[in-house]
Write a protein that holds these residues in place. Sequence first.
Motif, PDB file in Angstrom:
ATOM      1  N   CYS A   1     -64.764  12.884  49.522  1.00 60.58           N
ATOM      2  CA  CYS A   1     -66.139  13.142  50.477  1.00 60.58           C
ATOM      3  C   CYS A   1     -66.640  14.432  49.843  1.00 60.58           C
ATOM      4  CB  CYS A   1     -65.315  12.949  51.810  1.00 60.58           C
ATOM      5  SG  CYS A   1     -64.866  11.642  52.121  1.00 60.58           S
TER       6      CYS A   1
ATOM      7  N   ILE B   1     -70.679  14.599  56.209  1.00 60.42           N
ATOM      8  CA  ILE B   1     -70.109  14.173  56.175  1.00 60.42           C
ATOM      9  C   ILE B   1     -70.244  12.917  57.746  1.00 60.42           C
ATOM     10  CG2 ILE B   1     -67.673  13.250  56.034  1.00 60.42           C
ATOM     11  CD1 ILE B   1     -67.687  15.909  53.702  1.00 60.42           C
TER      12      ILE B   1
ATOM     13  N   PRO C   1     -70.529  17.995  58.863  1.00 60.57           N
ATOM     14  CA  PRO C   1     -70.049  16.809  59.257  1.00 60.57           C
ATOM     15  C   PRO C   1     -69.824  16.897  61.004  1.00 60.57           C
ATOM     16  CG  PRO C   1     -68.678  19.169  58.472  1.00 60.57           C
ATOM     17  CD  PRO C   1     -69.691  19.578  58.851  1.00 60.57           C
TER      18      PRO C   1
ATOM     19  N   SER D   1     -70.591  13.668  48.761  1.00 64.41           N
ATOM     20  CA  SER D   1     -71.363  14.423  49.777  1.00 64.41           C
ATOM     21  C   SER D   1     -72.286  15.389  48.874  1.00 64.41           C
ATOM     22  CB  SER D   1     -70.772  15.156  50.999  1.00 64.41           C
ATOM     23  OG  SER D   1     -72.046  15.464  51.846  1.00 64.41           O
TER      24      SER D   1
END
Lengths: 190, 106, 395
Positions: free
Chosen positions: C68, C104, C164, C72
């Motif tokens: 991730c 995220i 995030p 990202s």
Amino acid sequence: MQQLTEIRWHARAGQGAVTAAKLVAETALELDRYIQAMPEYGPERMGAPIQAFTRISEDPIEIHNNIETPSAVVVLDESLLPIVDVTRGLLADGVLIVNTCTPPAQVRASLGLAAGKVASIDATTISKETLKRDMPNTPMIGALAKVTGLFTLDQVVDHLRKTFGKKFSQEVIDANVAAVTRAYEEVQVG
Amino acid sequence: MSWDISKMNEWKAEEFPRGAVIPQAGNSKDYVTGGWRSERPVRDDAKCTQCLLCWIFCPDSAIDVEGEKVTTFNLNHCKGCGVCANECPASAIEMVPEGCELPEVK
Amino acid sequence: MATQKTLAVTGNVLVAEAMRQCAPDVMGAYPITPQTTIVEEFAKFVANGRVHTEYVTVESEHSAMSACVGASAAGARVMTATSSQGLALMWEELYIAAGMRLPIVMANANRALSAPINIHCDHSDIMGARDAGWIVLFAETAQEAYDNTIMAVRIAEHPDVMLPVMTCLDGFITTHSIDRAQIMDDETVKAFVGDYKPENALLDTDNPVSHGNFAGLGGPYFEFKRAQRNAIDRSAAVIESVGAEWSKICERPFGMVEGWGMEDAELAIVAIGSTAGNARHVARELRAQGVRVGVLKVRCFRPFPFADIAEALAGCKAVAVLDRSESFGAEGGPLFLEVRSALYDRAERPAMVNYIYGLGGSDVKLELLRQVYSDLSDLADGASTPGRLVYLGAR
């Protein structure tokens, strides 16, 4: 109907109690009720005693805990009666519905249950004759609808046709409708 | 657009690029590493065969090449590791001690 | 025009639907009970072509969050989901995602941490990660989990924030129970979340950048942390405004804290997640008997809404803070410590008591909450019981 109906399902894993708990909730949703349906989670062990729960209410349901004082208890397998305390917390005006060929009075006596309604339905035989296998969950919904007055037979059948229509053959749907209808008609209350 | 980091030591928290990103490529050439050196490479052009192995091996890309020939050592970036001298098949590069002065990095 | 459909649906299925509607470019997926059905449902959406997400199946949660982070930084809209031990295994990447300011969005199905092994709900997992720099939203219901997921995308990607966001829902209680909830039409959600326009994308080869850089001794590490603190502080206003915007569309309320009966409550329970509903149910009973009780639900834990909480509780006589996690050796659970701290500067402060409850899915029975209000009533009358920290219902 009471403001909050709480149903506890007792079965052995694999008998479809979780599906039944869900079908009843969905049927209630179609009548614009608020609902919850949840199994009691744990390891998956076919044949082990399990519980599932359904809540139905006219108002939004805010509680998120186990059902301790059910207004209805549905037992899909009578062999659970001696090993599980199925009537635990059952309200005084509650209903106990058992899949059995034993008459209600005898079930009541064997459990020593004084209050409430007791209902018997031979869902296993109905299931074997209509569905050609032992899957007592849908007939028990028919019995539940009749005894509690939660739903009319048409409401149960309509939802079954709607939800099963997406994934099962017409033959299976018709068999389930027949099972529900027979249970609705044959359930005995004592 | 060039990323001016000359005043970085005065930047406040919100002036740095978000998340410690370096927003521009190739600016490592602005970071002078020649001052790390204690020995400098010296090439003997009489021995050099222009095989370019020193240019290939130099870990800091500190050997300048023009027209497929090595020209000078870039002493702003040469850390004096000696890899070029070690790899040279013609033994044309010798590492000699730096004096007190490192004029290239001043 | 926004149109909603009413469903009988589990929290996890609804979260997966929200994720599909937000259409992430990448999902790094690793299953763990009770999160599994989120990534499972999402995998079906990918397989059936209902969402065009690069679905990366990885070998651990450590890798899931690493994937991730990489995706990202590359410029993708990224989502994932985890729970319990999985969140614990993501530990170092949680800090990296926040420090690199990567937007995220992750669902966390709250579950107890081992040992002993337990798969049921408590908040130990997220409370262990509460200082990692993520924005943390909690859901009471499947519906809130859905709404939080959609809002999280806008909050995370907001230029003032770029952090995030973790959206928490109670394991099994919310993840697996079928509940009545509404799902918005795809077009409305799509328009609400908009397209993600990344800055500093690694895949933007015309503008090459470097991520994950060094800021060591003498470097500006301290300043980067300060910038991160500024961003999460700024996020409060963004959360409020995104919440208000979505609230208007879906016609459901949103507040970083949500009070019931708090206008004139003398006795209040502060709770997070599904327990807030149980508490409200009991509070309604007591209100019907004329007792002035209230419930304060904390829906956003990071940034912690100190001012709102202090404002809501300052007038109470006695307050119970319910923590579904431990902070072993501390003066109370994580929520208690923060709520108590929020009230420190107030001239008038209520008496406070901390209850640790429901660990490992221990059932939150209504009589336990009746007991809490009864304790509060005693406390308001000057009793010193039940003490500062109570294990509610534990033998």
